[in-house]
Design an enzyme around this catalytic site. Structure first.
Site, short mmCIF file in Angstrom:
data_model
loop_
_atom_site.label_atom_id
_atom_site.label_comp_id
_atom_site.label_asym_id
_atom_site.label_seq_id
_atom_site.Cartn_x
_atom_site.Cartn_y
_atom_site.Cartn_z
N LYS A 1 -0.25 10.93 0.88
CA LYS A 1 -0.08 10.30 -0.03
C LYS A 1 0.42 10.76 -1.14
O LYS A 1 0.96 11.51 -2.21
CB LYS A 1 0.20 8.76 0.19
CG LYS A 1 1.26 7.97 1.58
CD LYS A 1 1.04 6.57 1.54
CE LYS A 1 -0.23 5.63 1.24
NZ LYS A 1 -1.35 6.01 2.49
N HIS B 1 1.43 -1.88 0.14
CA HIS B 1 0.36 0.00 -0.29
C HIS B 1 0.50 1.57 0.15
O HIS B 1 1.30 1.57 0.92
CB HIS B 1 -0.80 0.47 0.86
CG HIS B 1 -1.50 1.29 1.18
ND1 HIS B 1 -2.89 1.53 0.26
CD2 HIS B 1 -1.86 1.97 2.37
CE1 HIS B 1 -3.24 2.78 1.07
NE2 HIS B 1 -2.78 3.33 2.36
N ARG C 1 18.02 14.20 12.61
CA ARG C 1 18.53 15.83 12.20
C ARG C 1 19.44 16.13 11.25
O ARG C 1 20.23 17.18 10.89
CB ARG C 1 18.42 17.03 12.98
CG ARG C 1 17.34 16.73 14.09
CD ARG C 1 17.35 17.81 15.31
NE ARG C 1 16.93 18.85 15.61
CZ ARG C 1 17.42 20.02 15.97
NH1 ARG C 1 16.82 19.54 16.58
NH2 ARG C 1 17.65 21.67 15.07
N ASP D 1 -1.80 3.83 -4.72
CA ASP D 1 -2.71 3.17 -3.56
C ASP D 1 -2.45 1.56 -3.71
O ASP D 1 -2.07 1.69 -2.70
CB ASP D 1 -4.16 3.06 -4.53
CG ASP D 1 -5.06 2.63 -2.46
OD1 ASP D 1 -4.77 2.85 -2.39
OD2 ASP D 1 -5.25 1.49 -3.31
#
Length: 308
Positions: A159, A138, A243, A177
């Site tokens: 998404k 998915h 980071r 999808d």
């Protein structure tokens, strides 16, 4: 259910059917191809009967030198109830004893006009593609600057909306999808869209849109090698996010590990730009330019100078 049957290669390579029509529905279970020279010499101890048997000029010219009795014996033993096909290349004349044996055992006997080595390579590539291990994930697959980026995340995280923005910025949609993935080699994953939803995007509140119709043929592509996975998740204040970019997370799909980045989502963050830059940075790393590593080395040099 068999992925490939003998009739599929007949249609794909426009092969001529000589005999054994009843066996055209036989399954092909391996991409390996056999050229049974040693079997024609009489050694059948390790005969790979489950493979497609490919006979070229060398094998047939050797068979002509055999006695009639040996030729009938060898040709008969080549034809088994699991042999998917025997293919004669170069449009060579097929021995009558081979036609009789193939017809008797219902083994499809086919003929190609192509040269043996070239045909063998094309057939192997076709079978490897069709018989490769597959799975479905998915997510959304987009081609960004030549990098196949698989965007994953929980339903509703954004998404498809991000993919739409990326398409507007000139990148190409592969699948939305549901992404069908096949492993074509030890480290090669290729993704494509199911036929039913190819070129389509589902945008909540807007519905289903056809990307190719709206943005043109240049906005889509049928398949793409997956190089990078970007996982979108809702921002968690209690979670420590990377980071610097020194730690490289991996995601295993079938038997292949792919670089994975986790991108937190919250209002105000332009996900399309972030993913676009992540793709460019991934390309730079593959070319040997690692900004995080260079920064760490410079920081270490400054610390050393300060200590001294």
């Amino acid at each position: 259910m068999a992925k490939v049957r003998t009739k599929d290669i007949v249609e794909k390579f426009n092969l001529e059917l000589i005999a054994g029509e009843e066996g055209l529905n036989r399954p092909i279970t391996t991409s390996d191809i056999s050229r049974p020279g040693i079997e024609l010499a009489g050694y059948f101890d390790y005969y790979p009967s489950e493979r497609i048997q490919l006979l070229g000029k060398t094998e047939l010219s050797f068979a002509e030198r055999l006695t009639e009795k040996d030729r009938q014996d060898r040709m008969g033993r080549l034809c088994t109830d699991i042999t998917p096909a025997i293919i004669v290349t170069r449009n060579l004349e097929v021995p009558l004893v081979m036609i009789e044996a193939a017809e008797r055992e219902s083994v499809p006997l086919l003929r190609s006009k192509q040269k043996t080595t070239g045909f063998s390579g094309r057939l192997t590539n076709f079978l490897e593609s069709k018989l490769a291990p597959t799975t479905a994930i998915h997510g959304v697959l987009v081609d960004i600057y030549g990098v196949g980026v698989l965007i994953t995340g929980k339903s509703g995280v954004g998404k498809s909306e991000t993919a739409l923005e990326l398409v507007k910025r000139g990148h190409r949609l592969v699948a939305d999808d549901c992404v069908e993935i096949r492993q074509e080699d030890d480290d090669i994953l290729v993704g494509n869209s199911p036929d039913l939803i190819e070129h389509l995007l589902e945008i909540r509140g807007l519905g289903i849109i056809n990307v190719m119709t709206l943005f043109g043929a240049g906005a889509v592509r049928s398949n793409k090698k997956i190089s990078l996975v970007i996982s979108l998740e809702l921002w968690d204040q209690n979670k420590q996010y990377d980071r610097l970019g020194l730690d490289e997370e991996k995601m295993k799909i079938i038997d292949t590990e792919i670089t994975k980045l986790t991108v937190p989502v919250r209002p105000g963050r332009n996900l399309a730009v972030i993913i676009e830059v992540a793709s460019m940075n991934f390309r730079l790393k593959r070319m040997g330019v690692n900004a995080a590593q260079e920064f760490t080395e410079k920081l270490a040099d400054v610390i050393d100078e300060t200590d001294n």
